[in-house]
Design an enzyme around this catalytic site. Structure first.
Site, PDB file in Angstrom:
ATOM      1  N   ASP A 186     -63.611 147.242 -72.056  1.00 11.25           N
ATOM      2  CA  ASP A 186     -63.943 146.446 -73.245  1.00 11.25           C
ATOM      3  C   ASP A 186     -65.446 146.163 -73.286  1.00 11.25           C
ATOM      4  O   ASP A 186     -66.183 146.536 -72.365  1.00 11.25           O
ATOM      5  CB  ASP A 186     -63.126 145.141 -73.282  1.00 11.25           C
ATOM      6  CG  ASP A 186     -63.461 144.221 -72.112  1.00 11.25           C
ATOM      7  OD1 ASP A 186     -63.739 144.746 -71.003  1.00 11.25           O
ATOM      8  OD2 ASP A 186     -63.468 142.998 -72.288  1.00 11.25           O
ATOM      9  N   HIS A 511     -58.990 153.882 -69.683  1.00  7.75           N
ATOM     10  CA  HIS A 511     -59.125 152.875 -70.752  1.00  7.75           C
ATOM     11  C   HIS A 511     -60.577 152.414 -70.724  1.00  7.75           C
ATOM     12  O   HIS A 511     -60.960 151.501 -69.992  1.00  7.75           O
ATOM     13  CB  HIS A 511     -58.166 151.706 -70.501  1.00  7.75           C
ATOM     14  CG  HIS A 511     -58.168 150.692 -71.613  1.00  7.75           C
ATOM     15  ND1 HIS A 511     -57.316 150.772 -72.691  1.00  7.75           N
ATOM     16  CD2 HIS A 511     -58.923 149.594 -71.832  1.00  7.75           C
ATOM     17  CE1 HIS A 511     -57.551 149.763 -73.515  1.00  7.75           C
ATOM     18  NE2 HIS A 511     -58.517 149.030 -73.010  1.00  7.75           N
ATOM     19  N   ASP A 553     -52.400 158.235 -66.468  1.00  7.91           N
ATOM     20  CA  ASP A 553     -53.726 158.656 -66.943  1.00  7.91           C
ATOM     21  C   ASP A 553     -53.705 158.776 -68.463  1.00  7.91           C
ATOM     22  O   ASP A 553     -53.678 159.873 -69.023  1.00  7.91           O
ATOM     23  CB  ASP A 553     -54.143 159.987 -66.302  1.00  7.91           C
ATOM     24  CG  ASP A 553     -55.518 160.425 -66.797  1.00  7.91           C
ATOM     25  OD1 ASP A 553     -56.274 159.563 -67.299  1.00  7.91           O
ATOM     26  OD2 ASP A 553     -55.838 161.624 -66.681  1.00  7.91           O
ATOM     27  N   GLU A 562     -57.674 151.293 -66.577  1.00  3.30           N
ATOM     28  CA  GLU A 562     -58.956 150.791 -67.068  1.00  3.30           C
ATOM     29  C   GLU A 562     -59.990 150.914 -65.949  1.00  3.30           C
ATOM     30  O   GLU A 562     -59.643 151.050 -64.780  1.00  3.30           O
ATOM     31  CB  GLU A 562     -58.827 149.312 -67.510  1.00  3.30           C
ATOM     32  CG  GLU A 562     -60.110 148.774 -68.163  1.00  3.30           C
ATOM     33  CD  GLU A 562     -59.904 147.518 -69.023  1.00  3.30           C
ATOM     34  OE1 GLU A 562     -58.752 147.051 -69.123  1.00  3.30           O
ATOM     35  OE2 GLU A 562     -60.895 147.043 -69.591  1.00  3.30           O
TER      36      GLU A 562
HETATM   37  O1  9MR Z   1     -59.241 146.740 -74.140  1.00  5.61           O
HETATM   38  C1  9MR Z   1     -58.684 145.563 -73.591  1.00  5.61           C
HETATM   39  C2  9MR Z   1     -58.835 145.596 -72.100  1.00  5.61           C
HETATM   40  O2  9MR Z   1     -60.188 145.582 -71.743  1.00  5.61           O
HETATM   41  C3  9MR Z   1     -58.101 144.450 -71.459  1.00  5.61           C
HETATM   42  O3  9MR Z   1     -58.071 144.603 -70.053  1.00  5.61           O
HETATM   43  C4  9MR Z   1     -56.683 144.361 -71.986  1.00  5.61           C
HETATM   44  C5  9MR Z   1     -55.942 143.135 -71.466  1.00  5.61           C
HETATM   45  O4  9MR Z   1     -56.599 141.974 -71.846  1.00  5.61           O
HETATM   46  O5  9MR Z   1     -56.676 144.315 -73.391  1.00  5.61           O
HETATM   47  C6  9MR Z   1     -57.248 145.466 -73.988  1.00  5.61           C
HETATM   48  O6  9MR Z   1     -57.206 145.336 -75.373  1.00  5.61           O
HETATM   49  C7  9MR Z   1     -55.952 145.550 -75.994  1.00  5.61           C
HETATM   50  C8  9MR Z   1     -55.398 144.230 -76.471  1.00  5.61           C
HETATM   51  O7  9MR Z   1     -55.110 143.366 -75.407  1.00  5.61           O
HETATM   52  C9  9MR Z   1     -54.167 144.451 -77.313  1.00  5.61           C
HETATM   53  N1  9MR Z   1     -54.442 145.351 -78.394  1.00  5.61           N
HETATM   54  C10 9MR Z   1     -54.923 146.647 -77.955  1.00  5.61           C
HETATM   55  C11 9MR Z   1     -56.199 146.486 -77.180  1.00  5.61           C
HETATM   56  C12 9MR Z   1     -56.757 147.828 -76.777  1.00  5.61           C
HETATM   57  O8  9MR Z   1     -55.814 148.592 -76.095  1.00  5.61           O
HETATM   58  O1  9MR Z   2     -58.896 142.272 -63.447  1.00  5.82           O
HETATM   59  C1  9MR Z   2     -58.182 141.343 -64.234  1.00  5.82           C
HETATM   60  C2  9MR Z   2     -56.801 141.172 -63.651  1.00  5.82           C
HETATM   61  O2  9MR Z   2     -56.888 140.580 -62.371  1.00  5.82           O
HETATM   62  C3  9MR Z   2     -55.951 140.326 -64.574  1.00  5.82           C
HETATM   63  O3  9MR Z   2     -54.629 140.300 -64.078  1.00  5.82           O
HETATM   64  C4  9MR Z   2     -55.990 140.901 -65.989  1.00  5.82           C
HETATM   65  C5  9MR Z   2     -55.197 140.084 -66.984  1.00  5.82           C
HETATM   66  O4  9MR Z   2     -55.754 138.846 -67.176  1.00  5.82           O
HETATM   67  O5  9MR Z   2     -57.322 140.968 -66.446  1.00  5.82           O
HETATM   68  C6  9MR Z   2     -58.136 141.817 -65.677  1.00  5.82           C
HETATM   69  O6  9MR Z   2     -59.427 141.788 -66.175  1.00  5.82           O
HETATM   70  C7  9MR Z   2     -59.684 142.397 -67.417  1.00  5.82           C
HETATM   71  C8  9MR Z   2     -60.409 141.364 -68.271  1.00  5.82           C
HETATM   72  O7  9MR Z   2     -59.528 140.315 -68.578  1.00  5.82           O
HETATM   73  C9  9MR Z   2     -60.992 141.970 -69.540  1.00  5.82           C
HETATM   74  N1  9MR Z   2     -61.811 143.109 -69.249  1.00  5.82           N
HETATM   75  C10 9MR Z   2     -61.091 144.130 -68.526  1.00  5.82           C
HETATM   76  C11 9MR Z   2     -60.601 143.596 -67.206  1.00  5.82           C
HETATM   77  C12 9MR Z   2     -59.934 144.698 -66.387  1.00  5.82           C
HETATM   78  O8  9MR Z   2     -58.724 145.105 -66.910  1.00  5.82           O
END
Ligand code: 9MR
Ligand code: 9MR
Length: 589
Positions: A186, A511, A553, A562
């Site tokens: 993100d 991701h 993947d 991610e």
């Molecule tokens: O892209 C987002 C990612 O960085 C986060 O780890 C994840 C969980 O918070 O959320 C991803 O974003 C998704 C969102 O939560 C729900 N709609 C789709 C988004 C992209 O896949």
């Molecule tokens: O790394 C984080 C993981 O420990 C948590 O369980 C998860 C859901 O809260 O979020 C992960 O962190 C994400 C962050 O919220 C948004 N940017 C992407 C991070 C990696 O997925």
């Protein structure tokens, strides 16, 4: 040494492979090993998924020259699935070259190298990935190659979110909060996750300065007189410094959109950005990082005049805010009930601040040698060590205290033995069952290792093992650290080398917004995918829910595929530490 005519080998293998497919369920990539390589004088282990055949050999990729043959180890049963494995140990093969491992009846591995500096390229790529994450700048072809891109998120117009208003920063107040690294797939910037990331990168430098002093990453600053690693880290440090409210020292939790951007390139998105509520965890992580940065950049005073002093001032100011506000949790749900707009990006919420007080106390103590800060280490857990993660940072302070053990004041010095004991106790848990386990790795001794970001767990275990090795000189810890690196590069339940661009079977659809949106087939290189996570919180359709195999993947899978700065940083540390120590060994020979 047996030399077998390659023609017959191929016929023989194809025959057995055909027979084998009737005998048992077909496993993809039944030979799992580090797809990059091995050092001539270090351990070399591959895993064969089989309960049948007994022998293996190592050959040149054209199968013309058999250089080693050996017997597979005893049959091991997986704790997580019905898989059976046998170990192929070829540690005694020391001859440099490019090889494949062949198991008659099963198949052959991807090719790998045996050489000095076997992981130097992986080390560089893993650090360069941070350059690719730079916010507020374009990446030119000269440094980014085919992954060049336009600038995104200038962040010179960041609104103070209603959760963070103060007398001097009222509604409508705007700050400039440029630079930094995108957190992950993100496009937001989170202080808490930057905390552990920066601590890990700066520690890598403090532990192995010579290795980094000689490294050229081919980034825009490569020509200045500062190690490229520190130039890269400075890009994020400058951002972090903008996140402190100079009026009271408190630090905003994150610089973020209200909701996630789509799967687009950085320059495409124009959503407003906010600095949200100050919190105790963010402020203490900031204090720790800036204290450590002050030590590290002091050496470059001529090139960055005043930087070291500003960092220390910022650190102490943050510390003072946290002492006055010891319990301010970032609770996104509660904040959204009270303020608009709602913020739905990553929360990094944490309600236990003992470890942050301990880490910040340790780093400020080490920079100032003022015993008053060491008192906070004593108050908040003493020399306890548990595996670090973004929400549990105490070990970072303990590692720094171990690093500088010779220069501690008597108050801190007296805890040295206990600190070592705690470190050994933690790593012994991972290695006591290692020689019976299916992949012969420290990771995987417990199912709990396979969480969101399990590869970050793996790399952080590797770091702890490297500290155990450095403190004791005991080779078994070094071998186990290499084992966890081997795991990330292919010797694991999925058969993937989890670092984009390193190895034959690597993530093609992490991701990661730029990798998805740039129209280039290859993902941006050097990134560590999150890794197996049976939690499958993204609800994508995984091939299996088996703990050490639950990986997909596909860009859909943010819970297993991610990329994130807090997983890449421990990879940087681990692979660089291994390279640095290996090259010292080479020089000593
Ligand atoms: O892209 C987002 C990612 O960085 C986060 O780890 C994840 C969980 O918070 O959320 C991803 O974003 C998704 C969102 O939560 C729900 N709609 C789709 C988004 C992209 O896949
Ligand atoms: O790394 C984080 C993981 O420990 C948590 O369980 C998860 C859901 O809260 O979020 C992960 O962190 C994400 C962050 O919220 C948004 N940017 C992407 C991070 C990696 O997925």
């Amino acid at each position: 040494m047996k030399i077998i005519d390659s023609k017959y080998v191929i016929i023989f293998i194809s025959l057995l492979m055909g027979l084998n497919s009737y005998a048992q369920e077909k496993v993809q990539d039944p030979i799992r090993l580090n797809q990059i390589g091995f050092y001539p004088n270090a351990s070399k282990v591959a895993v064969v998924i089989t309960d049948a055949v007994d022998s293996f050999y190592i050959s040149t990729p054209d199968l013309k020259n058999n250089v080693f043959s050996g017997a597979l180890g005893e049959i091991r049963s997986s704790a997580f699935s019905s898989k059976k494995t046998r170990i192929a140990d070829f540690s005694s093969l020391t001859k440099e070259g490019t090889y494949v491992l062949v198991v008659p009846g099963i198949g052959q591995s991807y090719s790998f190298e045996i050489k000095n500096k076997a992981h130097d390229e992986v080390a560089k790529a893993s650090i360069k990935s941070f350059y690719f994450q730079r916010v507020s700048t374009s990446l030119s072809e000269q440094y980014a190659g085919k992954w060049k891109r336009k600038a995104g998120h200038p962040d010179n117009n960041v609104l103070i979110h209603p959760s963070a208003l103060s007398a001097k920063r009222p509604e409508g107040f705007i700050i400039s909060s440029s630079r930094g690294w995108y957190d992950a797939g993100d496009y937001n910037k989170y202080i808490v996750n930057s905390g552990i990331t920066m601590g890990t990168m700066l520690s890598a430098y403090e532990d192995f300065p010579t290795y980094f002093d000689e490294m050229n990453l081919d980034i825009p600053e490569s020509k200045n007189d500062v190690p490229d690693l520190l130039d890269e880290v400075l890009w994020n440090l400058r951002w972090m410094l903008t996140m402190q409210d100079p009026d009271d020292g408190g630090v905003y939790h994150k610089c973020t959109n209200a909701k996630f951007d789509g799967m687009v390139m950085p320059d495409f998105t124009k959503l407003p950005r906010y600095a949200v509520q100050k919190g105790t965890a963010a402020t203490l992580d900031f204090a720790a990082v800036t204290a450590q940065a002050s030590r590290v950049y002091r050496k470059y005073e001529k090139i960055f005049p005043g930087l070291a002093d500003s960092c220390l001032r910022a650190s102490v100011l943050a510390w003072q805010w946290a002492v006055k506000n010891p319990n301010v949790e970032y609770n996104q749900g509660a904040i959204n009930k009270q303020f608009d707009p709602d913020i739905t990006t990553g929360a990094y919420g944490d309600s236990d601040f003992k470890d942050e007080f301990s880490w910040a106390g340790a780093e400020i103590y080490l920079t100032t040698k003022d015993d008053a800060y060491y008192q906070s280490v004593l108050t908040y857990g003493g020399s306890a060590i548990t595996l670090p993660s973004w929400s549990n940072v105490r070990a970072l302070g303990q590692y720094s205290l171990l690093r500088f053990n010779k220069t501690l004041t008597p108050l801190a010095q007296k805890d040295f033995d206990e600190r070592k004991r705690n470190l050994f106790a933690m790593v012994e848990e991972w290695i006591k069952g290692l020689n019976q386990s299916t992949y012969q790795t420290a990771i995987g001794q417990s199912k709990k290792d396979f969480v969101w970001g399990s590869n970050g767990v793996c790399a952080n275990q590797g770091i702890a093992l490297m500290y155990a090795f450095q403190v004791s000189g005991d080779r078994k810890y070094f071998d186990a650290a290499i084992g966890n690196l081997d795991y990330m590069l292919g010797r694991n339940g999925t058969g993937y080398s989890f670092v984009t661009g390193s190895g034959d079977k690597t993530p093609m659809h992490p991701h990661h917004r730029p990798s998805e949106a740039d129209g280039i087939v290859d993902p941006v290189p050097g990134f560590l995918a999150g890794g197996p996570n049976p939690g499958m919180q993204d609800k994508c359709s995984y091939p299996t829910s088996v703990a050490d195999e639950a990986y997909l993947d596909n860009a859909c899978s943010y819970a297993s595929n991610e990329i994130a700065i807090n997983w890449n940083a421990p990879l940087v540390y681990l692979v660089s530490a291994i390279e640095a120590i290996q090259s010292q060994n080479e020089k000593m020979k």
